[in-house]
Scaffold this active site. Sequence first.
Site, mmCIF file in Angstrom:
data_model
loop_
_atom_site.group_PDB
_atom_site.id
_atom_site.type_symbol
_atom_site.label_atom_id
_atom_site.label_comp_id
_atom_site.label_asym_id
_atom_site.label_seq_id
_atom_site.Cartn_x
_atom_site.Cartn_y
_atom_site.Cartn_z
ATOM 1 N N HIS A 106 0.814 -1.228 0.000
ATOM 2 C CA HIS A 106 0.000 0.000 0.000
ATOM 3 C C HIS A 106 0.848 1.279 0.000
ATOM 4 O O HIS A 106 0.547 2.236 0.718
ATOM 5 C CB HIS A 106 -0.959 0.000 1.195
ATOM 6 N N HIS A 180 -10.330 1.583 0.675
ATOM 7 C CA HIS A 180 -10.107 0.428 1.535
ATOM 8 C C HIS A 180 -11.145 0.366 2.663
ATOM 9 O O HIS A 180 -10.802 0.096 3.819
ATOM 10 C CB HIS A 180 -8.686 0.482 2.090
ATOM 11 N N GLU A 322 -11.730 -4.018 -3.322
ATOM 12 C CA GLU A 322 -10.819 -2.943 -3.735
ATOM 13 C C GLU A 322 -10.448 -3.076 -5.202
ATOM 14 O O GLU A 322 -9.543 -3.836 -5.549
ATOM 15 C CB GLU A 322 -9.517 -3.023 -2.933
HETATM 16 C C1 BGC Z 1 -4.403 -6.551 1.695
HETATM 17 C C2 BGC Z 1 -4.212 -7.400 2.927
HETATM 18 C C3 BGC Z 1 -3.782 -6.520 4.048
HETATM 19 C C4 BGC Z 1 -4.811 -5.466 4.248
HETATM 20 C C5 BGC Z 1 -4.359 -4.508 5.301
HETATM 21 C C6 BGC Z 1 -5.473 -5.559 1.990
HETATM 22 O O1 BGC Z 1 -5.685 -4.735 0.895
HETATM 23 O O2 BGC Z 1 -4.746 -7.323 0.571
HETATM 24 O O3 BGC Z 1 -3.251 -8.393 2.719
HETATM 25 O O4 BGC Z 1 -3.603 -7.263 5.233
HETATM 26 O O5 BGC Z 1 -5.038 -4.753 3.064
HETATM 27 O O6 BGC Z 1 -5.401 -4.084 6.010
#
Ligand code: BGC
Length: 357
Positions: A106, A180, A322
């Site tokens: 991210h 998210h 997402e």
């Molecule tokens: C990811 C997960 C991660 C999460 C974090 C998601 O977008 O795919 O692996 O743990 O975000 O909150």
Amino acid sequence: MMSSKIEKMTISNDSGMEVTCLNYGAILHSIRVPLSGAKVPNSIGANVKQKTEVLIKPKRLESYLTQDNYMGTIVGRFCNRIENSNFEIDGKPNLIDSNEGTNCLHGGSDGLNKKFWNVEKNGNGSSNEIIMSCESADGENGFPGNLKVQVVYGVTNDNKVTIDISATTDRQTPVNLTGHAYFNLNLSNDSTIKQHQLQVAADHFLPIKSDGIPLLETREVINTDFDFRRQQSLEKLLLSDDEQIISNNGIDHNFVLAQSHHSKSSEGGHQLPLGELVKAASLYSPSSNITMTLWTNKPGLQIYTGNHLGGEFKAHQGICLEPQFFPNTPNRPDYPNCLLKPGELYRHKMVYQFDDE
Ligand code: BGC
């Protein structure tokens, strides 16, 4: 205006659906959906539609400052994972921040989710939009280029929440931005999402290694527990004996959206025109009778069943849908191109529609 205090902003539509965002992380904090059926008296005695919250969120706003769930945030500059926190542009390596083992998740430790955003429109007045912007400087977390990002949240009278993200850069850089939020469509969202039914418009998904990076292979969903072409219960999925699901305590995978133009990197072909959004998924809760339908102009959909939620939340209390480019795209020339060049405009439009009839 830029502030370093968390501020709430709310917009609503004619039927009373309310969307609340925060200036920290450009967080989508709350969506309250009006239910058809019996009306209930409000504080001044008028009969109004009952509303239900469809997001999970912390009890205290300050908890967003220290959370590691990315709850409600706009994630980037590159959402999802980049393997070994490294990618090449024109043969030159770019070393970026590793915040999950040796990989970058991210956008690295100080992603867009950790910024206070400028509020350009706070929803007051007649605009019915919340507009926020932020900048990520050249070299931030190792990414090249000064990136300017804007997000526009809207709500329409047919109960659609729209998230429209745009970005520009002054040097070539990979860009992948998404929302998210953790959805839970039950009347009480203290419960898990196990009773929800999910449908996904994908014939293929990306199986992953133990660190979440996709394998080289793209796998057909047919004859697997990843087959959501027809609506399936999440409970069945979470009881699956598929190693990909057991080892992740649920799903945390990217689906290849069937109708998306995910042909190999054509020039400027990194996105569908905004008029051609693809219907990616729908989620239904028998508890509220709400169906949420998601559209996007991006080729992939990461589905994360809240497998690691803890603290004031429990595992599987919310599900993230997402839309995005595929994980690790900067190292995968076989995936659609996510490189943004100076003079180009990155656009990602997500539409979440709510319906309880
Ligand atoms: C990811 C997960 C991660 C999460 C974090 C998601 O977008 O795919 O692996 O743990 O975000 O909150």
